[in-house]
Design a protein around this motif. Structure first.
Motif, mmCIF file in Angstrom:
data_model
loop_
_atom_site.group_PDB
_atom_site.id
_atom_site.type_symbol
_atom_site.label_atom_id
_atom_site.label_comp_id
_atom_site.label_asym_id
_atom_site.label_seq_id
_atom_site.Cartn_x
_atom_site.Cartn_y
_atom_site.Cartn_z
ATOM 1 N N ALA A 196 0.834 -1.208 0.000
ATOM 2 C CA ALA A 196 0.000 0.000 0.000
ATOM 3 C C ALA A 196 0.863 1.251 0.000
ATOM 4 N N LEU A 197 1.909 1.256 0.820
ATOM 5 C CA LEU A 197 2.776 2.423 0.895
ATOM 6 C C LEU A 197 3.662 2.551 -0.340
ATOM 7 N N GLU A 198 3.882 1.461 -1.035
ATOM 8 C CA GLU A 198 4.643 1.518 -2.286
ATOM 9 C C GLU A 198 3.861 2.216 -3.389
ATOM 10 N N VAL A 199 2.563 1.918 -3.492
ATOM 11 C CA VAL A 199 1.796 2.428 -4.633
ATOM 12 C C VAL A 199 1.131 3.766 -4.353
ATOM 13 N N ALA A 200 0.812 4.053 -3.088
ATOM 14 C CA ALA A 200 0.105 5.295 -2.759
ATOM 15 C C ALA A 200 1.091 6.448 -2.580
ATOM 16 N N GLN A 201 0.602 7.659 -2.837
ATOM 17 C CA GLN A 201 1.420 8.846 -2.609
ATOM 18 C C GLN A 201 1.441 9.239 -1.137
ATOM 19 N N ARG A 202 0.324 9.033 -0.475
ATOM 20 C CA ARG A 202 0.116 9.535 0.872
ATOM 21 C C ARG A 202 -0.718 8.528 1.635
ATOM 22 N N ALA A 203 -0.590 8.520 2.960
ATOM 23 C CA ALA A 203 -1.335 7.538 3.744
ATOM 24 C C ALA A 203 -1.790 8.125 5.072
ATOM 25 N N TYR A 204 -2.889 7.563 5.552
ATOM 26 C CA TYR A 204 -3.430 7.848 6.881
ATOM 27 C C TYR A 204 -3.302 6.579 7.712
ATOM 28 N N VAL A 205 -2.946 6.742 8.972
ATOM 29 C CA VAL A 205 -2.878 5.614 9.899
ATOM 30 C C VAL A 205 -4.070 5.696 10.836
ATOM 31 N N MET A 206 -4.850 4.603 10.915
ATOM 32 C CA MET A 206 -6.013 4.547 11.794
ATOM 33 C C MET A 206 -5.733 3.663 12.992
ATOM 34 N N GLU A 207 -6.294 4.080 14.126
ATOM 35 C CA GLU A 207 -6.252 3.264 15.341
ATOM 36 C C GLU A 207 -7.534 3.516 16.121
ATOM 37 N N GLN A 208 -8.265 2.444 16.405
ATOM 38 C CA GLN A 208 -9.492 2.522 17.220
ATOM 39 C C GLN A 208 -10.443 3.609 16.730
ATOM 40 N N GLY A 209 -10.658 3.626 15.419
ATOM 41 C CA GLY A 209 -11.640 4.517 14.837
ATOM 42 C C GLY A 209 -11.208 5.948 14.655
ATOM 43 N N ARG A 210 -9.918 6.227 14.854
ATOM 44 C CA ARG A 210 -9.408 7.590 14.698
ATOM 45 C C ARG A 210 -8.211 7.603 13.754
#
Length: 238
Positions: A196-210
């Motif tokens: 996912a991090l290879e193909v995407a430009q940017r990422a969000y990290v989720m934990e416990q609905g946030r």
């Protein structure tokens, strides 16, 4: 292109999303990553209308779509490739693909049938095959092809490599990279964090609905502390 603001969703009174906010620009490729149970699939299902939000906003091209039925959201150009693919197993490959055109609502698709089959040559070879007899990887290609026939403004993908062989997963990710290069906006949820991090430009990290962190994929893939804390070393193990 897509803006989610303070989105809250719940199952049986238990909050699964706790004020999630994300943005996706025109032609951007972003991923949402996190441990199992973080709320990633709930986020996509709420954005696409399969789950009705408790509160918050989902805007497509600046227009509110939160709370609309899923079919109306799809007709506005926000299309999801669901986890498990959800193809029509008793129909042929051709019939499944053509079903996607029902959501166009007057939009001109960026990829016509020939263009889609160029992207997925395996489907061209199997147009008359009953879809339920194909491999999991071929069915995943079919689910993406069906969504492309709907002329999406934004394509949402929920775990596209789940259950696929490494070879089939490579073919799927290669196709997604080509779609991004063509200018399609993509929001991806993916169990294989490294890919996912290879193909995407940017990422969000989720934990416990946030959303607990966001940044460029390059920044996140090199953040060993974050990977270990939120993802249990998933990148290192990939």
């Amino acid at each position: 292109m897509l803006r989610v603001e303070n989105l809250v969703a719940a199952y049986d009174g238990i909050k699964a999303l706790r004020g999630v906010s994300i943005e996706l620009g025109p032609g951007e490729f972003a991923a949402v990553i996190g441990a199992n149970g973080a709320g990633k699939s709930t986020l996509l299902n709420t954005v696409s209308g399969l789950v009705r939000p408790v509160s918050g906003k989902v805007l497509l091209d600046g227009k509110m779509v939160a709370g609309l039925p899923a079919y109306q959201i799809a007709r506005r150009g926000l299309l999801q490739v669901p986890e498990g693919r959800m193809i029509m197993g008793n129909l042929t490959v051709r019939e499944n693909i053509l079903l996607g055109s029902l959501t166009r609502n007057g939009r001109t698709p960026a990829h016509d049938l020939d263009g889609i089959l160029d992207l997925f040559p395996r489907l061209r070879e199997r147009m008359q095959q009953v879809a339920g007899t194909m491999s999991g990887g071929e069915q995943q290609m079919l689910a993406i092809a069906r969504a492309l026939m709907g002329a999406p403004k934004v394509l949402l993908l929920d775990e596209p490599s789940l259950g696929l062989s490494p070879l089939m997963a490579d073919l799927v990710f290669t196709a997604l990279s080509k779609l991004h290069a063509s200018g399609l906006a993509i929001l991806l949820i993916e169990q294989n964090v490294h890919r996912a991090l290879e193909v995407a430009q940017r990422a969000y990290v989720m934990e416990q609905g946030r959303i607990v962190q966001e940044g460029s994929s390059r920044e996140l893939i090199n953040d060993a502390r974050l990977i270990e804390h939120y993802l249990g070393g998933a990148v290192a193990a990939a």
